[in-house]
Structure formats: structure tokens, C-alpha cells
Write a protein that holds these residues in place. Structure first.
Motif, PDB file in Angstrom:
ATOM      1  N   GLN A   1       0.835  -1.198   0.000  1.00  0.00           N
ATOM      2  CA  GLN A   1       0.000   0.000   0.000  1.00  0.00           C
ATOM      3  C   GLN A   1       0.875   1.255   0.000  1.00  0.00           C
ATOM      4  OE1 GLN A   1      -2.236  -1.417   3.598  1.00  0.00           O
ATOM      5  NE2 GLN A   1      -4.043  -0.817   2.414  1.00  0.00           N
ATOM      6  N   PRO A   2       1.542   1.520  -1.106  1.00  0.00           N
ATOM      7  CA  PRO A   2       2.426   2.693  -1.158  1.00  0.00           C
ATOM      8  C   PRO A   2       1.694   4.005  -0.896  1.00  0.00           C
ATOM      9  CG  PRO A   2       2.076   1.758  -3.355  1.00  0.00           C
ATOM     10  CD  PRO A   2       1.543   0.766  -2.379  1.00  0.00           C
ATOM     11  N   ALA A   3       0.412   4.074  -1.248  1.00  0.00           N
ATOM     12  CA  ALA A   3      -0.353   5.303  -0.993  1.00  0.00           C
ATOM     13  C   ALA A   3      -0.512   5.533   0.510  1.00  0.00           C
ATOM     14  CB  ALA A   3      -1.723   5.223  -1.668  1.00  0.00           C
ATOM     15  N   LYS A   4      -0.731   4.451   1.261  1.00  0.00           N
ATOM     16  CA  LYS A   4      -0.865   4.588   2.713  1.00  0.00           C
ATOM     17  C   LYS A   4       0.453   5.054   3.325  1.00  0.00           C
ATOM     18  CE  LYS A   4      -3.194   1.585   5.228  1.00  0.00           C
ATOM     19  NZ  LYS A   4      -3.576   0.337   5.960  1.00  0.00           N
ATOM     20  N   LEU A   5       1.567   4.458   2.911  1.00  0.00           N
ATOM     21  CA  LEU A   5       2.862   4.868   3.454  1.00  0.00           C
ATOM     22  C   LEU A   5       3.137   6.330   3.121  1.00  0.00           C
ATOM     23  CD1 LEU A   5       5.514   4.023   4.886  1.00  0.00           C
ATOM     24  CD2 LEU A   5       6.452   3.601   2.611  1.00  0.00           C
ATOM     25  N   ALA A   6       2.824   6.736   1.894  1.00  0.00           N
ATOM     26  CA  ALA A   6       3.047   8.122   1.502  1.00  0.00           C
ATOM     27  C   ALA A   6       2.221   9.079   2.351  1.00  0.00           C
ATOM     28  CB  ALA A   6       2.732   8.302   0.019  1.00  0.00           C
ATOM     29  N   ALA A   7       0.983   8.686   2.657  1.00  0.00           N
ATOM     30  CA  ALA A   7       0.133   9.531   3.495  1.00  0.00           C
ATOM     31  C   ALA A   7       0.636   9.544   4.937  1.00  0.00           C
ATOM     32  CB  ALA A   7      -1.310   9.035   3.443  1.00  0.00           C
ATOM     33  N   MET A   8       1.081   8.401   5.426  1.00  0.00           N
ATOM     34  CA  MET A   8       1.614   8.325   6.788  1.00  0.00           C
ATOM     35  C   MET A   8       2.764   9.310   6.988  1.00  0.00           C
ATOM     36  SD  MET A   8       1.514   4.170   7.069  1.00  0.00           S
ATOM     37  CE  MET A   8       2.844   4.025   8.257  1.00  0.00           C
TER      38      MET A   8
ATOM     39  N   GLU B   1      -5.190  11.124  -7.802  1.00  0.00           N
ATOM     40  CA  GLU B   1      -5.785  11.892  -6.708  1.00  0.00           C
ATOM     41  C   GLU B   1      -7.024  11.229  -6.128  1.00  0.00           C
ATOM     42  OE1 GLU B   1      -6.411  16.014  -7.152  1.00  0.00           O
ATOM     43  OE2 GLU B   1      -4.340  16.454  -7.738  1.00  0.00           O
ATOM     44  N   ASP B   2      -7.800  10.561  -6.972  1.00  0.00           N
ATOM     45  CA  ASP B   2      -9.020   9.914  -6.468  1.00  0.00           C
ATOM     46  C   ASP B   2      -8.728   8.600  -5.740  1.00  0.00           C
ATOM     47  OD1 ASP B   2      -8.296   8.407  -8.664  1.00  0.00           O
ATOM     48  OD2 ASP B   2     -10.341   8.128  -9.384  1.00  0.00           O
ATOM     49  N   GLU B   3      -7.450   8.227  -5.647  1.00  0.00           N
ATOM     50  CA  GLU B   3      -7.067   7.028  -4.902  1.00  0.00           C
ATOM     51  C   GLU B   3      -6.150   7.360  -3.717  1.00  0.00           C
ATOM     52  OE1 GLU B   3      -5.437   4.032  -7.447  1.00  0.00           O
ATOM     53  OE2 GLU B   3      -7.173   4.026  -8.810  1.00  0.00           O
ATOM     54  N   GLN B   4      -6.013   8.655  -3.434  1.00  0.00           N
ATOM     55  CA  GLN B   4      -5.175   9.068  -2.312  1.00  0.00           C
ATOM     56  C   GLN B   4      -5.998   9.108  -1.018  1.00  0.00           C
ATOM     57  OE1 GLN B   4      -3.238  12.801  -3.098  1.00  0.00           O
ATOM     58  NE2 GLN B   4      -2.248  12.070  -4.985  1.00  0.00           N
ATOM     59  N   PRO B   5      -5.463   8.596   0.067  1.00  0.00           N
ATOM     60  CA  PRO B   5      -6.163   8.695   1.352  1.00  0.00           C
ATOM     61  C   PRO B   5      -6.077  10.116   1.894  1.00  0.00           C
ATOM     62  CG  PRO B   5      -4.035   7.659   1.651  1.00  0.00           C
ATOM     63  CD  PRO B   5      -4.186   7.873   0.170  1.00  0.00           C
ATOM     64  N   PRO B   6      -6.908  10.449   2.894  1.00  0.00           N
ATOM     65  CA  PRO B   6      -6.771  11.749   3.563  1.00  0.00           C
ATOM     66  C   PRO B   6      -5.369  11.871   4.159  1.00  0.00           C
ATOM     67  CG  PRO B   6      -8.858  10.716   4.135  1.00  0.00           C
ATOM     68  CD  PRO B   6      -8.053   9.682   3.412  1.00  0.00           C
ATOM     69  N   ILE B   7      -4.609  12.845   3.705  1.00  0.00           N
ATOM     70  CA  ILE B   7      -3.188  12.897   4.036  1.00  0.00           C
ATOM     71  C   ILE B   7      -2.946  13.411   5.447  1.00  0.00           C
ATOM     72  CG2 ILE B   7      -0.956  13.858   3.351  1.00  0.00           C
ATOM     73  CD1 ILE B   7      -2.253  14.123   0.490  1.00  0.00           C
ATOM     74  N   ALA B   8      -3.547  14.540   5.787  1.00  0.00           N
ATOM     75  CA  ALA B   8      -3.265  15.162   7.081  1.00  0.00           C
ATOM     76  C   ALA B   8      -3.672  14.257   8.244  1.00  0.00           C
ATOM     77  CB  ALA B   8      -3.986  16.502   7.180  1.00  0.00           C
ATOM     78  N   VAL B   9      -4.873  13.692   8.172  1.00  0.00           N
ATOM     79  CA  VAL B   9      -5.356  12.830   9.260  1.00  0.00           C
ATOM     80  C   VAL B   9      -4.440  11.624   9.432  1.00  0.00           C
ATOM     81  CG1 VAL B   9      -7.239  11.346  10.024  1.00  0.00           C
ATOM     82  CG2 VAL B   9      -7.748  13.554   8.987  1.00  0.00           C
ATOM     83  N   THR B  10      -4.083  10.986   8.327  1.00  0.00           N
ATOM     84  CA  THR B  10      -3.219   9.809   8.388  1.00  0.00           C
ATOM     85  C   THR B  10      -1.847  10.165   8.953  1.00  0.00           C
ATOM     86  OG1 THR B  10      -4.359   8.940   6.427  1.00  0.00           O
ATOM     87  CG2 THR B  10      -2.314   7.871   7.061  1.00  0.00           C
ATOM     88  N   HIS B  11      -1.304  11.289   8.493  1.00  0.00           N
ATOM     89  CA  HIS B  11       0.026  11.708   8.958  1.00  0.00           C
ATOM     90  C   HIS B  11       0.026  12.030  10.445  1.00  0.00           C
ATOM     91  CE1 HIS B  11       3.978  13.578   8.969  1.00  0.00           C
ATOM     92  NE2 HIS B  11       3.440  14.672   9.492  1.00  0.00           N
ATOM     93  N   TYR B  12      -0.940  12.821  10.884  1.00  0.00           N
ATOM     94  CA  TYR B  12      -0.972  13.205  12.294  1.00  0.00           C
ATOM     95  C   TYR B  12      -1.197  11.998  13.196  1.00  0.00           C
ATOM     96  CZ  TYR B  12      -1.350  18.013  10.568  1.00  0.00           C
ATOM     97  OH  TYR B  12      -1.122  19.212   9.936  1.00  0.00           O
ATOM     98  N   ALA B  13      -2.085  11.087  12.770  1.00  0.00           N
ATOM     99  CA  ALA B  13      -2.329   9.881  13.566  1.00  0.00           C
ATOM    100  C   ALA B  13      -1.064   9.034  13.664  1.00  0.00           C
ATOM    101  CB  ALA B  13      -3.471   9.067  12.952  1.00  0.00           C
TER     102      ALA B  13
END
Length: 437
Positions: free
Chosen positions: A245-252, A307-319
């Protein structure tokens, strides 16, 4: 709030409430088993009283967890019918096995609670161990089901149809081990620090010192050992997420741009419009190393994700930052505690060390909640990663927002009741064992 967000919010609320009781159910029976074992070996009445006191708390939390877990199973079908229609036959095996483990846990807990002076002492102890093993198995099986949502396996998706279903392959998907390992250790960290912190507080208040000292030591050992192991399981999870899940890691990591020697970002404020993180500390090459074991390997950034497959970035990063930050604090406390055990025994009775554990009381559970936020929000917009979008799985029924409000009121009420019951139990224990020799 529209019905889609109301459904997601209700599910998040239910999961966030239930996960605390799930962690306790996975871990506290092992604390009880250790205390009970000491009672059987030493005949020290304090250990017997401690085991009974802990078991009453477990009974209260087990009942609440059973209720919230049952609600969750209904919500899956009511809020996400399209998901369950297709996913149920595929990943139903871990849920059915979890039901079996739950029944074993309930029966064993009944034997343990009412078996004092009725069973052979070692058989009675063994029933307590079964409570712990079955509770841990329940947690692993539920996490295996969640891991399938992150790493779908055990079926072929052809022309919108799910065929060639293999429930065993679905249960033992590529993500189940890393997620289960990370969650189990997190449960020991969270519960261990919470229990140790409560008993440390009672020691600081000067109440039943010997009783609470013994309880503190058992919980603190579990908590600190788990806290040292947790970064290792986190590294396994991070490398697994980087592959699947590279998109999740990028958002994290709020990693906007694909690059070699990708830096690890600590803290900062995410600016999604400018695609940057302000005021962050950047460690060059460390993200590449953590993700791929090499300081130069490129790490996929959000610029490579539609872009339509990107998770919410700020929430994921802060969490993610909250989870890691609290984990590092608890790791530091653990190291200090080990130094006290091996080199500085005078620290063990110092007020400052006890205050550290009191301060850490809620940290583990906050970290667990943050970790599950990363897991669930970081998977968006998918409910089954790469196969089914969350928006396509939600119920078409209107009025979900009222259901969300109702469940919020129920969970707030349950929380107040549980806190009151546990507070009353603690007061009863202190009164019962006051001035204990």
C-alpha cells in the motif's frame, strides 16, 4: 454530514470504543494468570487477592466488550451491505473462528470466576490461562479479517464477479502476520501501561502499598518488554505497507514527491495545497531505509498516486505521528525501568519513576486508537484495497446520521457506566485490603 460520512463515523466510533475492551480481553487474563501462579507457588494471600480483584475488573470489561463487539457485527451488515454481500463468503472464516474462540473464552472465564475452592487449584489456574489464550486468538482472527481488507486474497475478481474463492488463503493473506503481531504487542503495551499506571497512582497515594507494588511489578514487566519489542514489529509493518500500500505509506509520512534517499519526516504541519510539510524535522534517507532496507531506494510519493485514490493525508500523517511519538515515550520509560531493575534498584521506590508510569497511563490506548486510524483512514478510498471503494459499499438507506447520533449517546453512556463501575471496584478493593499485612 451526509449519510456516507455518518456511516463511516459510526463505524469509527464503534471500533474506537470496542478496541479498548478487545485489548484488555487479550492481555489482562495473562496478568491474572501470573498473579495466580505466584499465589499457588508462594501461598502469599496478596497474590490471591490481586488475582480476584483483577478478575472482577476483567468480568466488567468482558461484558462491555461482548456487547460492543456484537454491535459491530451487526453494523457491518447494516451499514455496508454491498461489502458483506461479496466479502462475507471470502473472509467469513476468521469471523466464524473468532466466534468459537469467544465462546471458549466466555466458558473459561465462568469457570475461573466461580471455580475458587471448587476446582483443583492448578486446573482452576489453567482455566484462567485458557481465557487469555482464547482472548488473544480472538484478537488475531479479527485482525486477520481486517488485514484481508488491506491485502485482499483468496479469490479472483473477474468482470465484477468474485470467483475461485479460497477462505483459507483469504485468512492467511500477506498482511495478517504483520498486522496481528503489531496489534498483539500494542495490546500488551497499552494494557500494561494502563494497569501499571493505575497501581502506581495508588502507591503514590500510600494505599495498600504491598498489594499495589506487586500488581505494579507484574503489569510493568509486561508493558516494558512489549514496548521494547514494538518498534521491531513496527518496522515489519512499515516494510509490508511499503510493498502493498504505497499510498498509505506516503500519506503516513506526508511524502508528496517520489525521490531517492527519501527523508523520514518527524512532526510538522501538512499543507495539502502546496504539497509540503512545514516545520518538520527531516532525516535524510531514513524513510528509504525503513521502507526498503536501503538508504537510496526511491519511495513512492503521492505524486505517483491518482488523486481519487489518495487517502486523507493530514489525518493519516498526524495519527501516525501520534502513534510513533507516544510509542517512543513509552520505550524511553521502559529503558529507564530496565536500568532501575538491573543497575539502580533504589529508583524502583522513587516517586519520580512512579509518576512517569502514571503519566503514561493513557498513552498506550491513545497510540492504539491512532494506529487504527492510520490503518483504516490510510486505506481509503478503498474498503477492499484496490477492489471495492468504500462509497460503493455503503447502505442506500437514508437517515444514517440519526443512527450515528444514537450510537454516540449509547457509547458515551456505556463509558460513564464502565468508569463508574471500575472506580467503585477500585474503592472496594482498597477498603477490603486496607492495612493488609
Amino acid at each position: 454530514m451526509d449519510d456516507f460520512m455518518a456511516a463511516r463515523s459510526q463505524m469509527a466510533l464503534s471500533l474506537g470504543f470496542h478496541i479498548i475492551f478487545a485489548c484488555i480481553g487479550m492481555v489482562m487474563p495473562f496478568f491474572m494468570a501470573v498473579s495466580h501462579f505466584y499465589w499457588l507457588r508462594t501461598k502469599d494471600e496478596i497474590y490471591k487477592n490481586l488475582t480476584k480483584a483483577w478478575s472482577k475488573g476483567v468480568a466488567i470489561l468482558f461484558a462491555t466488550g461482548a456487547v460492543s463487539g456484537t454491535v459491530l457485527s451487526f453494523e457491518l451488515g447494516l451499514l455496508w451491505p454491498e461489502f458483506m454481500k461479496h466479502a462475507g463468503p471470502i473472509f467469513g472464516m476468521p469471523f466464524s473462528l473468532e466466534g468459537t474462540a469467544f465462546f471458549i473464552e466466555a466458558i473459561a472465564l465462568g469457570f475461573f470466576l466461580y471455580g475458587w475452592d471448587r476446582f483443583n487449584p492448578w486446573f482452576h489456574w489453567f482455566t484462567g490461562v485458557i481465557v487469555g489464550v482464547s482472548g488473544l486468538a480472538s484478537g488475531i482472527l479479527v485482525v486477520a479479517a481486517n488485514a484481508w481488507m488491506n491485502s485482499p486474497a483468496g479469490f479472483d475478481y473477474v468482470n465484477g464477479e468474485y470467483i475461485n474463492i479460497d477462505p483459507v488463503a483469504a485468512m492467511f493473506n500477506d498482511a495478517w502476520f504483520s498486522q496481528a503481531l503489531h496489534m498483539c504487542i500494542a495490546a500488551f503495551v497499552a494494557t500494561g501501561f494502563a494497569v501499571a499506571g493505575l497501581h502506581a497512582l495508588m502507591i503514590l497515594k500510600g494505599k495498600n502499598i504491598r498489594f499495589h507494588n506487586k500488581a505494579f511489578k507484574i503489569a510493568a514487566i509486561f508493558a516494558t518488554v512489549a514496548a521494547v519489542l514494538q518498534p521491531l514489529s513496527g518496522d515489519i509493518s512499515a516494510k509490508d505497507v511499503a510493498q502493498r500500500q504505497p499510498a498509505k505509506l506516503a500519506a503516513m509520512e506526508a511524502h508528496f514527491h517520489t525521490e531517492e534517499a527519501a527523508p523520514l519526516i518527524l512532526g510538522g504541519i501538512v499543507d495539502e495545497e502546496k504539497k509540503e510539510v512545514k516545520y518538520a524535522i527531516k532525516l535524510p534517507g531514513m524513510l528509504s531505509f525503513l521502507a526498503h532496507g536501503d538508504f537510496k531506494t526511491p519511495v513512492t510519493g503521492l505524486d505517483q498516486i491518482p488523486e481519487d485514490e489518495q487517502p486523507p493525508i493530514a489525518v493519516t500523517h498526524y495519527a501516525f505521528q501520534i502513534m510513533v511519538g507516544l510509542g517512543m515515550i513509552m520505550l524511553l520509560i521502559s529503558i529507564i525501568y530496565f536500568v532501575a531493575l538491573w543497575k539502580k534498584p533504589e529508583w524502583l521506590t522513587s516517586r519520580w519513576l512512579l509518576k512517569l508510569f502514571v503519566a503514561a497511563t493513557p498513552m498506550g490506548y491513545i497510540a492504539v486508537e491512532a494506529g487504527w486510524t492510520v490503518t483504516e483512514v490510510g486505506r481509503q478510498p478503498w474498503i477492499i484495497h484496490g477492489v471495492m471503494r468504500t462509497a460503493d459499499a455503503v447502505t442506500p438507506m437514508p437517515g444514517i446520521i440519526y443512527s450515528f447520533y444514537m450510537y454516540t449517546a449509547i457509547y458515551v453512556s456505556l463509558s460513564i457506566i464502565v468508569i463508574f463501575m471500575l472506580y467503585r471496584q477500585i474503592k472496594m478493593v482498597d477498603k477490603l485490603y486496607d492495612n493488609q499485612p
